[in-house]
Enzyme design. Structure first.
Site, PDB file in Angstrom:
ATOM      1  N   ASP A   1       0.827  -1.208   0.000  1.00  0.00           N
ATOM      2  CA  ASP A   1       0.000   0.000   0.000  1.00  0.00           C
ATOM      3  C   ASP A   1       0.867   1.266   0.000  1.00  0.00           C
ATOM      4  OD1 ASP A   1      -2.346   1.396  -0.038  1.00  0.00           O
ATOM      5  OD2 ASP A   1      -2.772   1.161   2.096  1.00  0.00           O
TER       6      ASP A   1
ATOM      7  N   TRP B   1       2.607   8.076  -2.327  1.00  0.00           N
ATOM      8  CA  TRP B   1       4.034   8.326  -2.576  1.00  0.00           C
ATOM      9  C   TRP B   1       4.193   9.205  -3.821  1.00  0.00           C
ATOM     10  CZ3 TRP B   1       7.120   7.159  -6.801  1.00  0.00           C
ATOM     11  CH2 TRP B   1       8.506   7.294  -6.605  1.00  0.00           C
TER      12      TRP B   1
ATOM     13  N   HIS C   1       2.691   3.381  -9.015  1.00  0.00           N
ATOM     14  CA  HIS C   1       2.542   1.944  -9.276  1.00  0.00           C
ATOM     15  C   HIS C   1       3.775   1.395  -9.997  1.00  0.00           C
ATOM     16  CE1 HIS C   1      -1.362   2.228  -7.663  1.00  0.00           C
ATOM     17  NE2 HIS C   1      -1.937   2.832  -8.700  1.00  0.00           N
TER      18      HIS C   1
ATOM     19  N   TRP D   1     -11.642  -2.365  -8.735  1.00  0.00           N
ATOM     20  CA  TRP D   1     -12.364  -2.022  -9.973  1.00  0.00           C
ATOM     21  C   TRP D   1     -13.100  -0.697  -9.823  1.00  0.00           C
ATOM     22  CZ3 TRP D   1     -10.865  -4.513 -14.085  1.00  0.00           C
ATOM     23  CH2 TRP D   1     -10.557  -5.869 -14.051  1.00  0.00           C
TER      24      TRP D   1
ATOM     25  N   LEU E   1      11.353 -20.425  -4.765  1.00  0.00           N
ATOM     26  CA  LEU E   1      10.323 -19.598  -4.104  1.00  0.00           C
ATOM     27  C   LEU E   1       9.043 -19.716  -4.911  1.00  0.00           C
ATOM     28  CD1 LEU E   1       9.980 -16.967  -2.032  1.00  0.00           C
ATOM     29  CD2 LEU E   1       9.960 -15.734  -4.185  1.00  0.00           C
TER      30      LEU E   1
ATOM     31  N   LEU F   1      -6.824  -5.689   6.932  1.00  0.00           N
ATOM     32  CA  LEU F   1      -6.547  -6.775   5.978  1.00  0.00           C
ATOM     33  C   LEU F   1      -7.121  -6.520   4.591  1.00  0.00           C
ATOM     34  CD1 LEU F   1      -6.855 -10.157   7.916  1.00  0.00           C
ATOM     35  CD2 LEU F   1      -4.912  -9.312   6.629  1.00  0.00           C
TER      36      LEU F   1
HETATM   37  C1  FPP Z   1      -1.728   0.084  -3.561  1.00  0.00           C
HETATM   38  O1  FPP Z   1      -1.361   1.427  -3.575  1.00  0.00           O
HETATM   39  C2  FPP Z   1      -1.129  -0.617  -4.719  1.00  0.00           C
HETATM   40  C3  FPP Z   1      -1.814  -1.123  -5.770  1.00  0.00           C
HETATM   41  C4  FPP Z   1      -3.278  -1.086  -5.885  1.00  0.00           C
HETATM   42  C5  FPP Z   1      -1.153  -1.722  -6.937  1.00  0.00           C
HETATM   43  C6  FPP Z   1       0.107  -2.440  -6.614  1.00  0.00           C
HETATM   44  C7  FPP Z   1       0.569  -3.160  -7.788  1.00  0.00           C
HETATM   45  C8  FPP Z   1       1.828  -3.306  -8.106  1.00  0.00           C
HETATM   46  C9  FPP Z   1       2.934  -2.694  -7.345  1.00  0.00           C
HETATM   47  C10 FPP Z   1       2.168  -4.175  -9.276  1.00  0.00           C
HETATM   48  C11 FPP Z   1       2.864  -5.432  -8.811  1.00  0.00           C
HETATM   49  C12 FPP Z   1       3.047  -6.292  -9.986  1.00  0.00           C
HETATM   50  C13 FPP Z   1       3.757  -7.419 -10.056  1.00  0.00           C
HETATM   51  C14 FPP Z   1       3.690  -8.236 -11.290  1.00  0.00           C
HETATM   52  C15 FPP Z   1       4.585  -7.891  -8.961  1.00  0.00           C
HETATM   53  P1  FPP Z   1      -2.504   2.544  -3.576  1.00  0.00           P
HETATM   54  O2  FPP Z   1      -2.749   2.942  -4.983  1.00  0.00           O
HETATM   55  O3  FPP Z   1      -3.700   2.011  -2.855  1.00  0.00           O
HETATM   56  O4  FPP Z   1      -1.803   3.665  -2.778  1.00  0.00           O
HETATM   57  P2  FPP Z   1      -2.529   4.773  -1.876  1.00  0.00           P
HETATM   58  O5  FPP Z   1      -3.112   4.055  -0.691  1.00  0.00           O
HETATM   59  O6  FPP Z   1      -1.397   5.651  -1.510  1.00  0.00           O
HETATM   60  O7  FPP Z   1      -3.555   5.438  -2.736  1.00  0.00           O
END
Ligand code: FPP
Length: 243
Positions: free
Chosen positions: A21, A26, A38, A70, A132, A192
């Site tokens: 998260d 960030w 992301h 979504w 892993l 969670l």
């Molecule tokens: C939460 O941050 C993060 C996500 C919804 C996406 C995370 C996905 C990735 C890092 C891609 C990983 C991919 C692979 C193949 C390993 P947020 O957007 O909820 O952040 P915020 O709480 O600051 O808004």
């Protein structure tokens, strides 16, 4: 019909679940679009998976896209789907080099067709990895999975092991679900969010204010060593008191 599934011995050690998260916050704090967060998040995921392999962790499950995600603005969802597709393509090659098996858990019927193909290719390419087991949760909802598994179970007599197999089946996981030992959540929230509810029954939690793009190998190892110090009783009593 009863399927016999052999879980490789190397996957039977510590299972770490991670809620990555803080990408959006960030990026916003730096005047960048959320999607830049992301992209930075993918780089962190790569570093942490490599660190987990070196630390002999057996299984890592990353929460990449929840079924509730979504509801985010369409451009962000589209960007995430493209990023996931591209990351799977790139990361699966690194996974092969590092002996990492990649599995995607969650629903597939709502994902773009190109992503589903990417998932199938990445899973096939990495199927022989034994160092892993990396599970990435995409369009995943623990409550939804539990309901689907319960529907498959019908009125059959049930054991936890059997139910775990049904859960694996609905999530496209090649193996019966293994309990999470350590659950890490970055970004400062302490919840969670519908992630691995069944598997976290006895998980130890590590919450950090650090935003996911800034999470380091050093902090990951700190979380693992804190976990080693926790006394896990699984509903029993301390070992000393029992003797
Ligand atoms: C939460 O941050 C993060 C996500 C919804 C996406 C995370 C996905 C990735 C890092 C891609 C990983 C991919 C692979 C193949 C390993 P947020 O957007 O909820 O952040 P915020 O709480 O600051 O808004």
């Amino acid at each position: 019909m009863k399927r016999t599934i052999v879980v490789p011995a190397s996957y039977n050690g510590t299972h770490v679940g991670i809620i990555m998260d803080g990408n959006g916050r960030w990026a916003s704090a730096r005047g960048l679009p959320r999607t830049a967060g992301h992209r930075a998040g993918v780089r962190t995921a790569r570093k942490i998976v490599e660190a987990a392999t070196r630390a002999n962790v057996a299984t890592v499950t990353l929460y990449a896209f929840s079924s509730d995600n979504w509801s985010r603005p369409t451009p962000e969802v589209g960007a995430l789907m493209r990023l996931l597709r591209r990351s799977l393509l790139i990361e699966s090659k690194r996974c092969v080099e590092n002996g990492v098996r990649l599995s995607i858990i969650g629903r597939r019927d709502r994902l773009p067709a190109s992503l589903v193909v990417g998932i199938q290719e990445a899973e096939a390419l990495t199927a022989h990895g034994r160092n892993l087991h990396l599970r990435v949760a995409i369009d995943y909802s623990a409550r939804e999975s539990i309901m689907q598994a319960a529907m498959l179970a019908g009125n059959e007599p049930m054991t936890r092991e059997k139910f775990s197999r049904l859960l694996a089946e609905v999530n496209h996981d090649p193996f019966p679900i293994r309990d999470v030992d350590l659950l890490i959540r970055t970004g400062g929230e302490q919840r969670l969010s519908d992630f691995l509810l069944w598997e976290c029954a006895y998980a130890e939690f590590y919450f950090t204010r650090c935003m996911w793009p800034e999470f380091t190998e050093h902090e990951f190892l700190t979380a693992l060593s804190e976990f080693e110090l926790r006394e896990r009783r699984f509903g029993g009593i301390p070992a000393q008191a029992a003797s």
